[in-house]
Scaffold this motif. Structure first.
Motif, PDB file in Angstrom:
ATOM      1  N   PHE A 185       0.964  -1.064   0.109  1.00 21.26           N
ATOM      2  CA  PHE A 185      -0.064   0.026  -0.080  1.00 21.26           C
ATOM      3  C   PHE A 185       0.823   1.356  -0.220  1.00 21.26           C
ATOM      4  N   VAL A 186       0.606   2.107  -1.006  1.00 18.16           N
ATOM      5  CA  VAL A 186       1.342   3.512  -0.979  1.00 18.16           C
ATOM      6  C   VAL A 186       0.127   4.409  -1.282  1.00 18.16           C
ATOM      7  N   ALA A 187       0.174   5.697  -0.559  1.00 17.54           N
ATOM      8  CA  ALA A 187      -0.670   6.716  -0.983  1.00 17.54           C
ATOM      9  C   ALA A 187      -0.182   7.972  -0.901  1.00 17.54           C
ATOM     10  N   LEU A 188      -0.158   8.773  -2.187  1.00 16.27           N
ATOM     11  CA  LEU A 188       0.170   9.992  -2.146  1.00 16.27           C
ATOM     12  C   LEU A 188      -0.790  11.078  -1.815  1.00 16.27           C
ATOM     13  N   VAL A 189      -0.828  11.953  -1.139  1.00 21.60           N
ATOM     14  CA  VAL A 189      -2.021  12.844  -0.807  1.00 21.60           C
ATOM     15  C   VAL A 189      -1.572  14.326  -1.520  1.00 21.60           C
ATOM     16  N   PHE A 190      -2.503  14.841  -2.208  1.00 22.62           N
ATOM     17  CA  PHE A 190      -2.177  16.105  -2.579  1.00 22.62           C
ATOM     18  C   PHE A 190      -3.388  17.133  -2.393  1.00 22.62           C
ATOM     19  N   GLU A 191      -3.103  18.392  -2.683  1.00 26.32           N
ATOM     20  CA  GLU A 191      -4.125  19.715  -2.564  1.00 26.32           C
ATOM     21  C   GLU A 191      -5.080  19.194  -3.799  1.00 26.32           C
ATOM     22  N   ILE A 192      -6.471  19.611  -3.439  1.00 26.33           N
ATOM     23  CA  ILE A 192      -7.602  19.336  -4.448  1.00 26.33           C
ATOM     24  C   ILE A 192      -7.319  20.535  -5.591  1.00 26.33           C
ATOM     25  N   GLN A 193      -7.606  20.023  -6.933  1.00 29.51           N
ATOM     26  CA  GLN A 193      -7.535  21.128  -7.724  1.00 29.51           C
ATOM     27  C   GLN A 193      -9.088  21.081  -8.274  1.00 29.51           C
ATOM     28  N   ALA A 194      -9.747  22.125  -7.704  1.00 25.73           N
ATOM     29  CA  ALA A 194     -11.067  22.289  -7.904  1.00 25.73           C
ATOM     30  C   ALA A 194     -11.553  22.824  -9.198  1.00 25.73           C
ATOM     31  N   GLY A 195     -10.502  23.332  -9.860  1.00 20.77           N
ATOM     32  CA  GLY A 195     -10.959  24.000 -11.100  1.00 20.77           C
ATOM     33  C   GLY A 195     -10.795  23.115 -12.674  1.00 20.77           C
ATOM     34  N   GLY A 196     -10.542  21.975 -12.466  1.00 25.01           N
ATOM     35  CA  GLY A 196     -10.419  21.210 -13.428  1.00 25.01           C
ATOM     36  C   GLY A 196      -9.110  20.866 -14.225  1.00 25.01           C
ATOM     37  N   THR A 197      -8.780  20.192 -15.441  1.00 24.67           N
ATOM     38  CA  THR A 197      -7.938  20.085 -16.238  1.00 24.67           C
ATOM     39  C   THR A 197      -7.897  21.194 -17.191  1.00 24.67           C
ATOM     40  N   LEU A 198      -6.969  21.519 -17.968  1.00 17.12           N
ATOM     41  CA  LEU A 198      -6.745  22.740 -19.008  1.00 17.12           C
ATOM     42  C   LEU A 198      -7.882  22.110 -20.025  1.00 17.12           C
ATOM     43  N   TYR A 199      -7.817  20.860 -20.182  1.00 17.80           N
ATOM     44  CA  TYR A 199      -8.736  20.252 -21.368  1.00 17.80           C
ATOM     45  C   TYR A 199     -10.145  20.607 -20.987  1.00 17.80           C
ATOM     46  N   GLU A 200     -10.420  20.651 -19.824  1.00 13.10           N
ATOM     47  CA  GLU A 200     -11.811  20.718 -19.382  1.00 13.10           C
ATOM     48  C   GLU A 200     -12.231  22.268 -19.502  1.00 13.10           C
ATOM     49  N   PHE A 201     -11.150  22.981 -19.153  1.00 14.44           N
ATOM     50  CA  PHE A 201     -11.266  24.425 -19.244  1.00 14.44           C
ATOM     51  C   PHE A 201     -11.672  24.790 -20.604  1.00 14.44           C
ATOM     52  N   LEU A 202     -10.814  24.278 -21.488  1.00 15.89           N
ATOM     53  CA  LEU A 202     -11.014  24.641 -23.203  1.00 15.89           C
ATOM     54  C   LEU A 202     -12.185  24.075 -23.488  1.00 15.89           C
ATOM     55  N   VAL A 203     -13.062  22.873 -23.127  1.00  8.42           N
ATOM     56  CA  VAL A 203     -14.416  22.602 -23.468  1.00  8.42           C
ATOM     57  C   VAL A 203     -15.341  23.512 -22.976  1.00  8.42           C
ATOM     58  N   LYS A 204     -15.139  23.993 -21.812  1.00  6.27           N
ATOM     59  CA  LYS A 204     -16.366  24.886 -21.233  1.00  6.27           C
ATOM     60  C   LYS A 204     -16.097  26.269 -22.032  1.00  6.27           C
ATOM     61  N   LYS A 205     -14.715  26.750 -22.413  1.00  2.26           N
ATOM     62  CA  LYS A 205     -14.534  27.914 -23.110  1.00  2.26           C
ATOM     63  C   LYS A 205     -15.145  27.749 -24.711  1.00  2.26           C
ATOM     64  N   GLN A 206     -15.427  26.554 -25.318  1.00  2.00           N
ATOM     65  CA  GLN A 206     -15.653  26.395 -26.456  1.00  2.00           C
ATOM     66  C   GLN A 206     -14.531  26.519 -27.461  1.00  2.00           C
ATOM     67  N   PHE A 207     -13.371  26.087 -26.780  1.00  2.00           N
ATOM     68  CA  PHE A 207     -12.134  26.466 -27.553  1.00  2.00           C
ATOM     69  C   PHE A 207     -11.894  27.640 -28.170  1.00  2.00           C
ATOM     70  N   GLN A 208     -12.445  28.698 -27.567  1.00  2.00           N
ATOM     71  CA  GLN A 208     -12.286  30.048 -27.914  1.00  2.00           C
ATOM     72  C   GLN A 208     -11.441  31.077 -26.833  1.00  2.00           C
ATOM     73  N   LEU A 209     -10.188  31.178 -26.929  1.00  2.00           N
ATOM     74  CA  LEU A 209      -9.552  31.786 -26.150  1.00  2.00           C
ATOM     75  C   LEU A 209      -9.047  33.060 -26.499  1.00  2.00           C
ATOM     76  N   ALA A 210      -8.974  34.064 -25.759  1.00  2.00           N
ATOM     77  CA  ALA A 210      -8.462  35.407 -26.189  1.00  2.00           C
ATOM     78  C   ALA A 210      -7.137  35.261 -26.028  1.00  2.00           C
ATOM     79  N   ASP A 211      -6.340  36.267 -26.461  1.00  2.00           N
ATOM     80  CA  ASP A 211      -4.902  36.290 -26.670  1.00  2.00           C
ATOM     81  C   ASP A 211      -4.315  36.493 -25.386  1.00  2.00           C
ATOM     82  N   TRP A 212      -4.881  37.126 -24.374  1.00  2.00           N
ATOM     83  CA  TRP A 212      -4.453  37.351 -22.967  1.00  2.00           C
ATOM     84  C   TRP A 212      -4.561  36.112 -22.320  1.00  2.00           C
ATOM     85  N   GLU A 213      -5.761  35.189 -22.636  1.00  2.00           N
ATOM     86  CA  GLU A 213      -5.780  34.039 -21.807  1.00  2.00           C
ATOM     87  C   GLU A 213      -4.641  33.078 -21.891  1.00  2.00           C
TER      88      GLU A 213
END
Length: 379
Positions: free
Chosen positions: A166-194
């Motif tokens: 048994f080995v367990a590595l515990v990390f802080e939770i990342q509530a904002g999701g992955t970069l892929y999920e972020f792109l899906v929510k943005k419908q793959f339309q990012l501004a240059d500043w983003e």
């Protein structure tokens, strides 16, 4: 075509790499293994079923300078600061698993809740007999080192439990999701500043990894996450399961990464260094700019592997800005000409106003990327 994850077994190591002397900059597998065996024996002797090695990274971290990095001694920290052995709780005593996020034959990623505080964490659990302890030692070493020199763009190890099977590595939770999920929510339309904000944070994270003498080797959309929902300034690089130290020639002889992101020199079994992660970031940069991958998703695995190994990528024709093209092509160039993260951050793209690229992203179909914990073929 789904991305293919490469994580080849030690049998692919060359004889030359096996004989190569190692520079000892971190705890060896034998040293970690001896601690593992000692506490396993101690648990049996004390007739206590739920006794384990555990680590808690709760101390305040100080800022470091380059001289401190060079003299960093993982062994002393590992043996005196990180691990406590007196009456520590087992993982399942301290945490309650709420749900499984991902799972494969070797490990599972879970959301867990701390019993005393109700705070939620993320844990990577290796349990049973389907994994080899020595195979995950590099991941433990890497996370321990990074936890002692934390960075705002690198996920932080906050707990470690090791017991028999048994080995367990515990990390802080990342509530904002992955970069892929972020792109899906943005419908793959990012501004240059983003795009600039995202790229700056990834590159700053890679600068820190190079100071720690670490190569990630599996930078991709699924391994970039956000701590806070809808806050792109909370970016973290995660998952050091493929990471290696720059001087670990034995581990570097193992091919590791994801097709479509992996640097050609790794795929071809050639010498590589920190610039190999830059190639992977270049692949992400292309996706952020266009919503398309460098290597067409409709290709068969072997064809993608061949194109990737030859660096025969195809840039989307919608990228017309000379400044953007210059940075992107430099990140995807031959290893000898590829800039490191620090040089990339100094590129004029991050300092001069670039034309809006939002229109380039409209009406583009984003490829479906494969969950890295699903079964995939290895080469």
């Amino acid at each position: 075509m789904d991305n293919q994850n490469l994580n080849l077994q030690p049998r692919f190591q060359s004889n030359e790499a096996k004989k190569m002397p190692q520079k000892k900059t971190q705890m060896s597998s034998e040293e970690i293994g001896s601690i593992f065996k000692y506490h396993q024996s101690k648990r049996v002797t004390q007739q206590t079923e739920n006794r384990s090695i555990s680590y808690s990274n709760s101390s305040n971290q100080k800022n470091y300078n380059s001289s401190e990095v060079k003299t960093f001694n993982t062994k002393s920290l590992f043996s005196t600061k990180l691990f406590t052995t007196n009456q520590e709780q087992h993982f399942y005593q301290k945490y309650v698993i709420e749900r499984v996020l991902k799972e494969n034959k070797q490990c599972k990623i879970v959301i867990c809740r701390e019993s005393n505080t109700n705070y939620r964490k993320v844990a990577k659990i290796f349990e049973g007999t389907m994994y080899k302890f020595e195979d995950i030692v590099p991941e433990i070493q890497t996370n321990i080192k990074l936890s002692n020199f934390p960075h705002r763009n690198i996920i932080n190890l906050i707990g470690l439990f090791i017991e028999h099977n048994f080995v367990a590595l515990v990390f802080e939770i990342q509530a904002g999701g992955t970069l892929y999920e972020f792109l899906v929510k943005k419908q793959f339309q990012l501004a240059d500043w983003e795009i600039k904000i995202i790229m700056k944070q990834i590159l700053k994270g890679l600068i820190h990894l190079s100071k720690m003498e670490i190569i990630h080797r599996d930078i991709k959309l699924d391994n970039i996450m956000f701590t806070e929902l809808n806050n792109i300034k909370s970016l973290k690089i995660i998952d050091f399961g493929c990471a290696t130290f720059i001087n670990d020639q034995k581990l570097k002889s193992i091919k590791c990464g994801t097709l479509g992101y992996i640097a050609p020199e790794i795929l071809n079994g050639q010498y590589y260094d920190y610039s190999s992660d830059i190639y992977s970031v270049g692949c992400i940069f292309h996706i952020l700019l266009t919503g398309t991958r460098l290597y067409p998703q409709f290709q068969e695995q072997q064809q993608i592997k061949y194109l990737n190994s030859q660096n025969a990528y195809i840039l989307n024709k919608s990228i017309t800005c000379p400044i953007i093209l210059d940075l992107l092509q430099s990140m995807l160039s031959q290893q000898s000409k590829r800039p490191l993260a620090y040089s990339c951050l100094k590129h004029q793209y991050f300092y001069k106003s670039s034309p809006s690229i939002t229109n380039q992203l409209q009406n583009m179909q984003f490829p479906q990327l494969k969950n890295p914990f699903q079964k995939s073929d290895q080469i």
